[in-house]
Design an enzyme around this catalytic site. Structure first.
Site, PDB file in Angstrom:
ATOM      1  N   LEU A 100       0.835  -1.201   0.000  1.00 47.81           N
ATOM      2  CA  LEU A 100       0.000   0.000   0.000  1.00 47.81           C
ATOM      3  C   LEU A 100       0.874   1.256   0.000  1.00 47.81           C
ATOM      4  O   LEU A 100       0.755   2.117   0.874  1.00 47.81           O
ATOM      5  CB  LEU A 100      -0.949   0.004   1.202  1.00 47.81           C
ATOM      6  CG  LEU A 100      -2.158   0.939   1.066  1.00 47.81           C
ATOM      7  CD1 LEU A 100      -3.133   0.396   0.039  1.00 47.81           C
ATOM      8  CD2 LEU A 100      -2.854   1.126   2.412  1.00 47.81           C
ATOM      9  N   GLY A 101       1.759   1.335  -0.992  1.00 46.77           N
ATOM     10  CA  GLY A 101       2.526   2.555  -1.186  1.00 46.77           C
ATOM     11  C   GLY A 101       1.728   3.553  -2.010  1.00 46.77           C
ATOM     12  O   GLY A 101       0.500   3.550  -2.010  1.00 46.77           O
ATOM     13  N   ARG A 102       2.445   4.417  -2.747  1.00 47.25           N
ATOM     14  CA  ARG A 102       1.757   5.434  -3.540  1.00 47.25           C
ATOM     15  C   ARG A 102       0.788   4.807  -4.535  1.00 47.25           C
ATOM     16  O   ARG A 102      -0.376   5.215  -4.655  1.00 47.25           O
ATOM     17  CB  ARG A 102       2.785   6.276  -4.309  1.00 47.25           C
ATOM     18  CG  ARG A 102       3.746   7.096  -3.449  1.00 47.25           C
ATOM     19  CD  ARG A 102       4.685   7.865  -4.362  1.00 47.25           C
ATOM     20  NE  ARG A 102       5.702   8.621  -3.643  1.00 47.25           N
ATOM     21  CZ  ARG A 102       6.911   8.184  -3.360  1.00 47.25           C
ATOM     22  NH1 ARG A 102       7.251   6.960  -3.731  1.00 47.25           N
ATOM     23  NH2 ARG A 102       7.784   8.944  -2.713  1.00 47.25           N
ATOM     24  N   ILE A 103       1.265   3.802  -5.270  1.00 44.69           N
ATOM     25  CA  ILE A 103       0.422   3.182  -6.287  1.00 44.69           C
ATOM     26  C   ILE A 103      -0.702   2.387  -5.628  1.00 44.69           C
ATOM     27  O   ILE A 103      -1.857   2.445  -6.068  1.00 44.69           O
ATOM     28  CB  ILE A 103       1.258   2.299  -7.216  1.00 44.69           C
ATOM     29  CG1 ILE A 103       2.267   3.152  -7.994  1.00 44.69           C
ATOM     30  CG2 ILE A 103       0.365   1.524  -8.183  1.00 44.69           C
ATOM     31  CD1 ILE A 103       3.268   2.360  -8.805  1.00 44.69           C
ATOM     32  N   ARG A 152       4.743  -4.931   5.202  1.00 43.77           N
ATOM     33  CA  ARG A 152       5.511  -5.200   6.420  1.00 43.77           C
ATOM     34  C   ARG A 152       4.945  -4.482   7.639  1.00 43.77           C
ATOM     35  O   ARG A 152       4.968  -5.006   8.749  1.00 43.77           O
ATOM     36  CB  ARG A 152       6.974  -4.805   6.207  1.00 43.77           C
ATOM     37  CG  ARG A 152       7.764  -5.787   5.372  1.00 43.77           C
ATOM     38  CD  ARG A 152       9.183  -5.331   5.163  1.00 43.77           C
ATOM     39  NE  ARG A 152       9.244  -4.084   4.394  1.00 43.77           N
ATOM     40  CZ  ARG A 152      10.372  -3.453   4.103  1.00 43.77           C
ATOM     41  NH1 ARG A 152      11.529  -3.924   4.535  1.00 43.77           N
ATOM     42  NH2 ARG A 152      10.346  -2.345   3.377  1.00 43.77           N
ATOM     43  N   ARG A 156       6.178  -6.512  -9.996  1.00 50.85           N
ATOM     44  CA  ARG A 156       7.287  -7.201 -10.652  1.00 50.85           C
ATOM     45  C   ARG A 156       6.936  -8.665 -10.817  1.00 50.85           C
ATOM     46  O   ARG A 156       6.351  -9.288  -9.924  1.00 50.85           O
ATOM     47  CB  ARG A 156       8.572  -7.059  -9.830  1.00 50.85           C
ATOM     48  CG  ARG A 156       9.253  -5.717  -9.965  1.00 50.85           C
ATOM     49  CD  ARG A 156       9.857  -5.528 -11.354  1.00 50.85           C
ATOM     50  NE  ARG A 156      10.559  -4.266 -11.496  1.00 50.85           N
ATOM     51  CZ  ARG A 156      10.015  -3.139 -11.918  1.00 50.85           C
ATOM     52  NH1 ARG A 156       8.723  -3.099 -12.203  1.00 50.85           N
ATOM     53  NH2 ARG A 156      10.747  -2.044 -12.045  1.00 50.85           N
ATOM     54  N   GLU A 159      10.808 -11.512 -18.426  1.00 47.12           N
ATOM     55  CA  GLU A 159      10.441 -10.634 -19.551  1.00 47.12           C
ATOM     56  C   GLU A 159      11.608 -10.481 -20.525  1.00 47.12           C
ATOM     57  O   GLU A 159      12.749 -10.379 -20.098  1.00 47.12           O
ATOM     58  CB  GLU A 159      10.039  -9.254 -19.014  1.00 47.12           C
ATOM     59  CG  GLU A 159       8.837  -9.295 -18.104  1.00 47.12           C
ATOM     60  CD  GLU A 159       8.577  -7.938 -17.449  1.00 47.12           C
ATOM     61  OE1 GLU A 159       9.297  -6.956 -17.755  1.00 47.12           O
ATOM     62  OE2 GLU A 159       7.668  -7.862 -16.617  1.00 47.12           O
ATOM     63  N   HIS A 179       4.472  -5.209 -19.798  1.00 49.04           N
ATOM     64  CA  HIS A 179       5.049  -4.266 -18.822  1.00 49.04           C
ATOM     65  C   HIS A 179       4.760  -2.834 -19.298  1.00 49.04           C
ATOM     66  O   HIS A 179       5.654  -2.022 -19.492  1.00 49.04           O
ATOM     67  CB  HIS A 179       6.551  -4.489 -18.662  1.00 49.04           C
ATOM     68  CG  HIS A 179       7.073  -4.005 -17.344  1.00 49.04           C
ATOM     69  ND1 HIS A 179       8.093  -4.628 -16.679  1.00 49.04           N
ATOM     70  CD2 HIS A 179       6.717  -2.956 -16.566  1.00 49.04           C
ATOM     71  CE1 HIS A 179       8.353  -3.991 -15.552  1.00 49.04           C
ATOM     72  NE2 HIS A 179       7.522  -2.968 -15.465  1.00 49.04           N
TER      73      HIS A 179
END
Length: 313
Positions: free
Chosen positions: A152-155, A175, A232, A261, A279
């Protein structure tokens, strides 16, 4: 004073090269490994800066042949390909392009959720082939479902904001609990998956997240669950995912990233319950232009003796 020499290693947004050539002596690394090695042998001792991206950054054995390298400016938010420990040991500054791609990646995560759940690509293929509804089953709605976000970071927060407009119930795992949000925190990824209809993966790559979405997590997500990955490919155990998709252990997957990839396993090609993208989540003209500008501006700031705009912490 002569202009610093800069190596371009990897794909760059369209606004980068002309600007770099106006400020620096620019060498572009060839795609061929042999030709790239010959170029590094020839000009490596001159290279003081590098423009690269979050996927195609050179490995350590090539960085070792750039003895006066001072800065790597990467287009992208991920850092797992940038060899940060090595760069720190050598005192090489590293920058990336956070924030500017947040909205596009969040939009794309919702696009993958909708396309996968509503069988959009299968329906499109039917219409183009003149089959109309033949073989199409009823799809499943997205609105009102349970969304689990891994990271749950910025994105992740931008995805949650969009999902709220779909009346989705939102939970997350990472975490540490984020005290600034009201979404439900799960201290176990398995518990989050078990309580989700959609599990969206947004964590970065690297050893700490390697294959953390494994067979146990996929089993917990269950036969009604859909996995979405815009983080990723290394974060998901790809063979376990293929098994889960093939056996119906989960309903489907929307994947913008893959483990190796641009290689795509044949088994994924053959599955109708998977939506695949190259991607591509941040690939809008607006975002890629902004990313490219940050690459240029960080390099200029470094060689002008100014503070870097977006250094990697």
């Amino acid at each position: 004073m002569s202009r610093p020499a800069v190596l371009v290693a990897g794909r760059m947004p369209p606004n980068v090269l002309d600007q770099l050539e106006a400020s620096f002596i620019v060498y572009s690394l060839p795609d061929s490994a042999d030709e790239a090695d010959r170029m590094i042998d020839a000009v490596g001792p001159l290279i003081r800066g590098m423009a690269t991206n979050a996927v195609q950054a050179p490995p350590i054995d090539r960085l070792e042949r750039l003895p006066v390298l001072e800065i790597m400016a990467s287009s992208g938010i991920g850092t797992d390909a940038l060899n940060l420990d090595y760069a720190r040991q050598r005192g090489i500054r590293v920058t990336h392009t956070p924030d500017v791609l947040t909205d596009d990646v969040a939009d794309f995560a919702l696009l993958l959720m909708l396309a996968t759940s509503r069988q959009l690509l299968r329906a499109d293929r039917n219409v183009r082939a003149g089959r109309w509804l033949d073989g199409l089953s009823l799809a499943h709605r997205v609105s009102g479902k349970r969304l689990g976000i891994l990271g749950l970071g910025r994105i992740g927060q931008a995805i949650a904001q969009r999902a709220a407009a779909f009346d989705m119930t939102i939970g997350y795992h990472q975490r540490r609990r984020n005290a600034d949000v009201a979404y439900r925190y799960y201290d176990s990824l398995v518990a989050l998956a078990a309580d989700s209809d959609f599990l969206v993966v947004v964590v970065p790559g690297g050893p700490a997240t390697d294959r953390m979405v494994d067979a146990v997590v996929l089993e917990a997500l269950g036969p009604e669950g859909i996995l979405i990955n815009v983080g990723r490919g290394s974060t998901v155990d790809e063979p376990a995912l293929i098994t889960a998709l093939t056996q119906g252990d989960i309903r489907g997957a929307g994947l913008d990233v893959l483990a190796n990839e641009p290689q795509v396993p044949d088994a994924l090609h053959a599955l109708d319950n998977v939506v695949l993208a190259p991607h591509y989540a941040s690939a809008t003209m607006e975002t890629r232009t902004a990313m490219g500008q940050l690459v240029v501006d960080n390099l200029r700031a470094h060689f002008d003796g100014r503070a870097l705009l977006t250094p990697v912490a």
